[in-house]
Design a protein around this motif. Sequence first.
Motif, mmCIF file in Angstrom:
data_model
loop_
_atom_site.group_PDB
_atom_site.id
_atom_site.type_symbol
_atom_site.label_atom_id
_atom_site.label_comp_id
_atom_site.label_asym_id
_atom_site.label_seq_id
_atom_site.Cartn_x
_atom_site.Cartn_y
_atom_site.Cartn_z
ATOM 1 N N ILE A 72 -12.140 22.934 -56.081
ATOM 2 C CA ILE A 72 -13.480 23.462 -56.354
ATOM 3 C C ILE A 72 -14.398 22.280 -56.612
ATOM 4 O O ILE A 72 -14.067 21.375 -57.390
ATOM 5 C CB ILE A 72 -13.498 24.414 -57.568
ATOM 6 N N ILE A 73 -15.544 22.293 -55.962
ATOM 7 C CA ILE A 73 -16.529 21.229 -56.125
ATOM 8 C C ILE A 73 -17.760 21.834 -56.775
ATOM 9 O O ILE A 73 -18.277 22.863 -56.310
ATOM 10 C CB ILE A 73 -16.887 20.597 -54.770
ATOM 11 N N ILE A 74 -18.231 21.229 -57.848
ATOM 12 C CA ILE A 74 -19.406 21.721 -58.568
ATOM 13 C C ILE A 74 -20.617 20.911 -58.127
ATOM 14 O O ILE A 74 -20.757 19.739 -58.475
ATOM 15 C CB ILE A 74 -19.210 21.614 -60.091
ATOM 16 N N GLY A 75 -21.484 21.536 -57.326
ATOM 17 C CA GLY A 75 -22.663 20.858 -56.809
ATOM 18 C C GLY A 75 -22.600 20.674 -55.307
ATOM 19 O O GLY A 75 -21.593 20.197 -54.779
ATOM 20 N N ALA A 118 -13.759 25.708 -52.411
ATOM 21 C CA ALA A 118 -14.979 26.419 -52.786
ATOM 22 C C ALA A 118 -15.972 25.411 -53.344
ATOM 23 O O ALA A 118 -15.593 24.360 -53.886
ATOM 24 C CB ALA A 118 -14.681 27.493 -53.825
ATOM 25 N N ILE A 119 -17.241 25.739 -53.218
ATOM 26 C CA ILE A 119 -18.296 24.883 -53.753
ATOM 27 C C ILE A 119 -19.232 25.757 -54.586
ATOM 28 O O ILE A 119 -19.574 26.880 -54.195
ATOM 29 C CB ILE A 119 -19.044 24.156 -52.611
ATOM 30 N N VAL A 120 -19.596 25.266 -55.756
ATOM 31 C CA VAL A 120 -20.472 26.010 -56.660
ATOM 32 C C VAL A 120 -21.859 25.380 -56.624
ATOM 33 O O VAL A 120 -22.006 24.162 -56.715
ATOM 34 C CB VAL A 120 -19.937 25.970 -58.106
ATOM 35 N N GLU A 121 -22.883 26.219 -56.507
ATOM 36 C CA GLU A 121 -24.260 25.721 -56.479
ATOM 37 C C GLU A 121 -25.158 26.616 -57.328
ATOM 38 O O GLU A 121 -25.120 27.832 -57.203
ATOM 39 C CB GLU A 121 -24.789 25.654 -55.046
ATOM 40 N N ASP A 143 -15.823 28.479 -49.246
ATOM 41 C CA ASP A 143 -16.491 29.553 -49.982
ATOM 42 C C ASP A 143 -17.611 28.976 -50.842
ATOM 43 O O ASP A 143 -17.462 27.913 -51.455
ATOM 44 C CB ASP A 143 -15.498 30.282 -50.896
ATOM 45 N N ILE A 144 -18.738 29.691 -50.875
ATOM 46 C CA ILE A 144 -19.859 29.312 -51.737
ATOM 47 C C ILE A 144 -19.877 30.241 -52.945
ATOM 48 O O ILE A 144 -19.841 31.470 -52.810
ATOM 49 C CB ILE A 144 -21.202 29.414 -50.988
ATOM 50 N N ILE A 145 -19.913 29.655 -54.126
ATOM 51 C CA ILE A 145 -20.014 30.421 -55.367
ATOM 52 C C ILE A 145 -21.388 30.113 -55.957
ATOM 53 O O ILE A 145 -21.690 28.977 -56.294
ATOM 54 C CB ILE A 145 -18.907 30.028 -56.363
ATOM 55 N N TRP A 146 -22.219 31.142 -56.050
ATOM 56 C CA TRP A 146 -23.608 30.919 -56.473
ATOM 57 C C TRP A 146 -23.730 31.119 -57.977
ATOM 58 O O TRP A 146 -23.407 32.173 -58.507
ATOM 59 C CB TRP A 146 -24.539 31.884 -55.742
ATOM 60 N N GLY A 147 -24.190 30.092 -58.688
ATOM 61 C CA GLY A 147 -24.356 30.189 -60.127
ATOM 62 C C GLY A 147 -24.122 28.842 -60.772
ATOM 63 O O GLY A 147 -24.027 27.809 -60.104
ATOM 64 N N GLU A 148 -24.015 28.839 -62.099
ATOM 65 C CA GLU A 148 -23.833 27.599 -62.852
ATOM 66 C C GLU A 148 -22.426 27.543 -63.419
ATOM 67 O O GLU A 148 -21.987 28.464 -64.114
ATOM 68 C CB GLU A 148 -24.864 27.507 -63.975
ATOM 69 N N ALA A 149 -21.739 26.438 -63.126
ATOM 70 C CA ALA A 149 -20.338 26.308 -63.511
ATOM 71 C C ALA A 149 -20.175 25.579 -64.839
ATOM 72 O O ALA A 149 -20.946 24.671 -65.173
ATOM 73 C CB ALA A 149 -19.556 25.575 -62.423
ATOM 74 N N LYS A 150 -19.144 25.976 -65.571
ATOM 75 C CA LYS A 150 -18.771 25.306 -66.812
ATOM 76 C C LYS A 150 -17.263 25.161 -66.846
ATOM 77 O O LYS A 150 -16.526 26.104 -66.551
ATOM 78 C CB LYS A 150 -19.249 26.110 -68.031
ATOM 79 N N ALA A 177 -19.877 17.208 -59.062
ATOM 80 C CA ALA A 177 -20.855 16.503 -58.222
ATOM 81 C C ALA A 177 -22.243 17.066 -58.517
ATOM 82 O O ALA A 177 -22.963 17.515 -57.628
ATOM 83 C CB ALA A 177 -20.502 16.671 -56.744
ATOM 84 N N THR A 178 -22.615 17.051 -59.787
ATOM 85 C CA THR A 178 -23.822 17.738 -60.245
ATOM 86 C C THR A 178 -25.096 16.904 -60.159
ATOM 87 O O THR A 178 -26.175 17.373 -60.537
ATOM 88 C CB THR A 178 -23.636 18.219 -61.697
#
Length: 480
Positions: free
Chosen positions: A9-12, A32-35, A109-116, A157-158
Amino acid sequence: MSGNAYDVIIIGSGPGGYVTAIRSAQLGFKTAIVEREHMGGICLNWGCIPTKALLRSAEIYHYMQHGKDYGLSAEGVSFDAAAVVKRSRGVSGQLNGGIGFLMKKNKVDIIWGEAKLTKPGEIAVGPSSKDAMQPQHPTPKGVKGHGSYSAKHIIVATGAKPRVIPGLEPDKENIWTYFEAMVPEKMPKSLIVMGSGAIGIEFASFYKTMGADVTVVEMMPTIMPVEDPEISAIAKKQMEKQGIKFVMEAKVSKVVKGKGQVTATIETKDGKAQEITAEKLISAVGVVGNIENLGLEALGIKTDRGCIVTDEFSRTNVPGIYAIGDVAGPPMLAHKAEHEGVICIEKISGLDAHPMKRDQIPGCTYCNPQVASVGLTEQKAKDAGYEVRVGRFPFMGNGKAIALGEPEGLVKTVFDNKTGQLLGAHMVGAEVTELIQGFVVAMGLETTEEELMHTCFPHPTLSEMMKESVLDAYGRALNM
């Protein structure tokens, strides 16, 4: 593996994040990537790309105003500020949509939102915080929503955000960051630029070309302080000819806001102070990593001066958690983030990855004139203990530069006198941001001066100056 479980999982989704996601998928990882804001991150939406679109509009406007220099005539030359901004945003939007396509193509996969980060191997994704900018482009279809997700490897990667100086906080009206400077409702007639790094100088160049009275305030004795002083001095001289004013070794100590203007108190090194009034002030004093609200403290992930601490393969002190790009520290450049991400994921996959050679990361500033460099400056090479040979070749000695009407500039090369190793290359002038990669490749291949001298460069091109600079370092220049 469950629907919310991944290998990586990549954040950003900035340049570092999305490129890493693609390489991860190529290597066979379920990715997956979170944005939280916009695909492509700051670079595609508010940084590298849209600024170049603005600067291109300014460049063409400049040529239209100086058509007589080329035997041409144009009357009633003007610009539409709204249309200039609209074009820039359109370029951004086109590339933004392209990132969504690349994710789909590579089955990321794109995960839309803010990750913690909740614990090693797990994140929680929720609504974007108030400080996140709302996406200007449509949310991609088929993205995943809020919830808990797991992965053996989590890559942060924020990116970064503008540095704020207490007492000089941006207000979106009188004091701008690069966000506001990129989408002006109208062109200001005057502005103060605080900071002469790449961001500050590019905006100073843009707004001056578009007719603003521009004053740049810089704490260091040279503009673009990371560059070779000789190159910076040439760039400064050319910008002063264009009408940009510089106050060096000075700082903005106070700002008083008025109706449609700001008055800045500028203190110089000798203790003297002066006041300058302008419509806007752009704060361009650097950026800091986006490390807030990530859960770093709870997991014990080390940070230093606003960035996450990593090793040469982007690993943090917590196994399974990595950081790349701006959030992992300088140099804060998109191409560094991309390369860093590829190295990180290839190391994770078990490939024979090699650490990034940070002394071979090029830097480019797209002002007028352009500035580009790689490796050590002349002084830093001497400080490192090298006995150096330095070559210089001016644009005035190059036929293509003269034909282009761009005779001002310099190519400078720095060699180790003992081995012939290319230690650094520094350029100022037309299109040098495209030329620098030739020297980057040469350094990566450990090319010596002899091999560069034996390389046949095409004529007539600006690139011939690269070879001439090498020849000059050894007393063999042919056209000077």
